[in-house]
Design a protein around this motif. Structure first.
Motif, PDB file in Angstrom:
ATOM      1  N   LYS A  92      -2.066   2.265  -1.775  1.00 51.55           N
ATOM      2  CA  LYS A  92      -1.104   1.251  -2.216  1.00 51.55           C
ATOM      3  C   LYS A  92       0.025   1.183  -1.209  1.00 51.55           C
ATOM      4  O   LYS A  92       0.528   2.212  -0.759  1.00 51.55           O
ATOM      5  N   VAL A  93       0.391  -0.021  -0.847  1.00 52.94           N
ATOM      6  CA  VAL A  93       1.495  -0.238   0.089  1.00 52.94           C
ATOM      7  C   VAL A  93       2.505  -1.137  -0.608  1.00 52.94           C
ATOM      8  O   VAL A  93       2.149  -2.206  -1.079  1.00 52.94           O
ATOM      9  N   SER A  94       3.729  -0.674  -0.716  1.00 54.42           N
ATOM     10  CA  SER A  94       4.740  -1.471  -1.415  1.00 54.42           C
ATOM     11  C   SER A  94       5.810  -1.933  -0.447  1.00 54.42           C
ATOM     12  O   SER A  94       6.385  -1.141   0.288  1.00 54.42           O
TER      13      SER A  94
ATOM     14  N   TYR B 240       6.676   1.634   1.281  1.00 51.48           N
ATOM     15  CA  TYR B 240       6.005   2.849   0.830  1.00 51.48           C
ATOM     16  C   TYR B 240       4.511   2.731   1.098  1.00 51.48           C
ATOM     17  O   TYR B 240       3.908   1.725   0.758  1.00 51.48           O
TER      18      TYR B 240
END
Lengths: 577, 192
Positions: free
Chosen positions: B34-36, B51
């Motif tokens: 997951k990339v935020s 993130y």
């Protein structure tokens, strides 16, 4: 092979695969990329457009649905307020082909003026609302929303949030299902909402809600995951945080549908655990529902109504565990977003700074001028309110005040909902001065075309709103255009227009400095004349600072706009030789 | 276990390319990821953070205080700002470039002195480099992001070629050489 997709991209992919044909939206962080992504499909596959505002977008989607094509509109949470009028009554009418409204909340207010919870709108409009927890669910639930919409004859809301819209996670792509246009059959009893028809439709809506509750209870969209003794009820990103924080220690009731909510399923879940806690960002909607149904849950006794949660927030509230970390030993200066070097808005605000007037502000990049050192915004509430708000302020304080006050509004925001305020001033004999900051783009949301810049969502040339002619048509006879890079000329024009005993419109026109087609000049330099007085710092340009006793211009950032020259009393800032 | 990388910088520095490349590499190796990111208002010259979390199964998309294994900072003050997000045994990789935020420019606040020394006093493993200078050597000041990725890559336990392949297929064709050079210069940075 799965693809890493932004939640918004995955929702757009869901629209594609679900055979959606019409998408109309107004940009709003964090929802914007859904429509931008849809615009990449050929218009014969999915038609897409930027509408002037969310109300228009929702009405276009409504019309397309009645016309037999699956339709969609996207907006941010506050945009849903603008679109509420058509949506609340579209709920009574239902759909022909499916209609879905994507709404993205912004807990933590990364890029918003309030932290409202859009679930209230779903409840109030009696429209079912789905809430995905990752990009795969963004795609799947978008597609499911159309099935529900058509099976239950209702628009459906898809609730996203910043962390869902703007997170990337793996998505399995599928094929598009091409759907024939549904037949249109004239049916005023269903489609024309006036009292006699609407009374019958309200009864339908209440029956529909009962059926949707059954769906919420039994369809599997809300699922129990059995585990430990702590029972967690959560949806969307908060479900992820709880899973991360508690893992096997807890059992979960993951809600995929947040309106209407099940009661029996929650009671069943409650009977399986020792302690039951609702984790929900923003308002206590699930918690209140549980309590109304006699289920003794915990919730806001542990968690805040404000801001975003995280796994740490949940771990601390439920387990009392706090992470260890090393903090920097000193206070760290903030780094707020600022108007870019070369931003044309800066020139206009620097001109206003010298005039010491009341500035009624609006929503856009230029709201950043509220911060020091410009500090030029007195009030800002919502899209379009600068103009109508100024009118009210001046009525309250009299005509002398009107000579010392202006409204500032961007081109896109003016089109969105500033025009009606302009009409209000002219119609009601106001004498207020309105400034449109026309930078030829919708800036803050990341450069979208709009009805004032003559380009469609796909960048094709189209009719452009003629702001000067529009102002004249509604009764503003004094309309001037200035270049905001020319601070002195801007100041002069504003002063002249403030003096007039009639309403005035000033258009401060220059394209956003970040637009690709804008040619920049060479960076300016500071000469030996500099006396280190720091007056240039008052323009608030990130490219200027003072080192030792002398101003320095960062040549990497400076685009040669020259606004700072107006601030320098000794003429030390000049073009490089 | 999930590995958590926090990428911090100033809006406009190109932090998103680093997370995009990481996303591609980890996904291709079968990890959940997951990339935020945060878009919108905080882009313009503000403090920005991304993130990146990868592992067998990733639930949350965010990283909170005390949770990051690695902090990659594109600017020195941002390393100080985000160091509290690191686990006590995490690693900081920071550019030594300084960019004054508006409160410092206007004199309302002071840019802290000796940031590197103060960070190191906490005992956190810290790698510092002048990424802007190395990016210049590579041929473009804009390749700061790939220089920093090069440093990080050494600690992420994958073959150098995996990253180089990802760069070749991600960046525009005419910038491939500059970016590969930038990556190599970062990869060769020694711990101080």
């Amino acid at each position: 092979m799965k693809e890493l997709m932004l939640g918004n991209h995955a929702a757009a992919r869901g629209l594609y695969e679900a055979g959606v044909k019409v998408v109309s939206s107004y940009p709003g962080t964090p929802s914007t990329e859904i429509t931008e992504c849809v615009a990449e499909y050929d218009k014969n596959i999915i038609y897409s457009e930027w509408a002037p505002n969310e109300k228009v977008a929702a009405e276009v989607a409504f019309g397309a649905s009645i016309g037999g094509a699956r339709s969609f509109c996207a907006m941010k949470h506050v945009g849903l307020n603008v679109a509420a009028d058509p949506i609340y009554t579209a709920s009574y009418i239902g759909v022909n082909a499916g209609m879905v409204i994507g709404v993205a909340d912004d807990p933590g207010m990364h890029s918003s003026q309030n932290e409202q919870d859009s679930r209230h709108h779903a409840i109030a409009s009696k429209i079912p609302m789905l809430e995905p927890c990752d990009s795969q669910e963004c795609k799947d639930m978008t597609m499911l929303a159309y099935e529900i919409s058509e099976a239950y004859d209702t628009p459906v809301m898809l609730r996203l949030s910043t962390r869902i819209s703007h997170s990337r996670s793996p998505v399995e792509k599928g094929e598009r299902k091409e759907l024939p246009l549904k037949e249109y059959v004239k049916n005023p009893g269903k489609n024309v909402m006036m009292p006699a028809m609407a009374r019958a439709r309200h009864i339908f809506v209440e029956e529909r809600t009962k059926k949707l509750v059954e769906y919420a209870e039994n369809s599997g969209i809300n699922k129990i995951e059995a585990g430990g003794d702590i029972g967690i009820i959560a949806a969307g990103t908060t479900y992820n945080y709880a899973k991360e924080a508690l893992g096997e220690k807890a059992s979960y009731l993951k809600l995929g549908m947040v309106n209407p909510l099940p009661a029996e399923l929650i009671k069943k879940f409650a009977s399986q655990v020792k302690r039951i806690i609702v984790c929900e960002e923003l308002d206590d909607i699930i918690e209140t529902h549980c309590k109304k149904n006699g289920i003794a849950v915990e919730g806001k006794n542990l968690f805040s109504f404000c801001g975003e949660y995280s796994q740490s927030v949940i771990k601390k509230a439920i387990l009392g565990v706090v992470n260890e970390y090393h903090a920097f030993p000193e206070e760290i200066p903030g780094r707020p977003p600022v108007l870019c070097a070369g931003c044309p808005h800066r020139g206009l605000f620097y001109a206003l700074k010298g005039l010491k007037v009341y500035v009624s502000g609006d929503i856009g990049c230029y709201t950043l001028a509220a911060q020091k050192p410009l500090a030029q915004i007195d009030a800002c509430v919502c899209m379009g309110a600068s103009i109508s708000g100024l009118h009210g302020f001046n009525i309250a304080r009299g005509s002398e005040q009107a000579k010392r006050s202006v409204a500032v509004i961007g081109d896109s925001t003016f089109i969105h909902s500033g025009i009606t305020g302009l009409i209000d001033i002219a119609y009601n004999k106001g004498i207020s001065t309105v400034i449109i900051l026309d930078n030829s783009i919708t800036g803050m949301t990341g450069h979208q075309n709009n009805p004032a810049n003559g380009l469609t969502i796909k960048g094709d040339p189209t009719a452009a709103v003629n702001l000067e002619a529009l102002a004249g048509a509604v009764g503003f006879n004094s309309v001037r255009v200035v270049d905001p890079y020319d601070v002195e000329a801007s100041k002069k024009v504003i002063t002249e227009e403030l003096e007039k005993a009639e309403p005035s419109l000033i258009i401060a026109r220059r394209p956003c400095a970040l637009l690709k087609q804008v040619k920049h000049k060479k960076a300016l330099v500071v000469g030996d004349e500099c006396i280190g007085c720091k007056a240039c710092l008052q323009v608030g340009c990130p490219a200027i600072s003072v080192e030792g006793k002398r101003a320095v211009i960062d040549s990497n950032q400076c685009v040669g706009c020259g606004i700072c020259k107006a601030a320098c009393k000794v003429g030390a800032i000049k073009e490089a030789e | 276990m999930t590995y958590n990388i926090l990428i911090a910088g100033v809006g406009g520095q190109g932090t998103l390319l680093a997370s995009k490349l990481m996303g591609k590499v980890f996904l291709e190796r079968g990890y959940d990821i997951k990339v935020s990111e945060v878009h919108g208002m905080s882009q313009r010259g503000g403090s920005v953070v991304t993130y990146v979390r990868y592992g067998e199964k990733v639930d949350s998309a965010v990283i909170d205080k005390g949770e990051a294994d690695m902090l990659i900072s594109f600017e020195l003050l941002e390393a100080a700002r985000w160091m509290s997000y690191l686990k006590p045994d995490g690693v900081i990789i920071t550019n030594t470039q300084k960019m004054n935020p508006m409160p410092v420019i206007t004199g309302q606040a002071k840019y802290p002195e000796d940031i590197i020394t103060k960070i190191k006093q906490s005992g956190i493993k810290t790698i510092t480099l002048d990424a802007l200078k190395l990016a210049g050597e590579a041929g473009s000041a804009r390749s700061v992001n790939v220089v920093l990725l090069g440093v990080a890559a050494k600690y992420l336990g994958l073959d150098r070629s995996v990253w180089e392949d990802a760069i070749k297929t991600t960046v525009p064709a005419k910038t491939v050489d500059v970016n590969l050079k930038a990556f190599g210069l970062g990869y060769s940075v020694k711990e101080d």
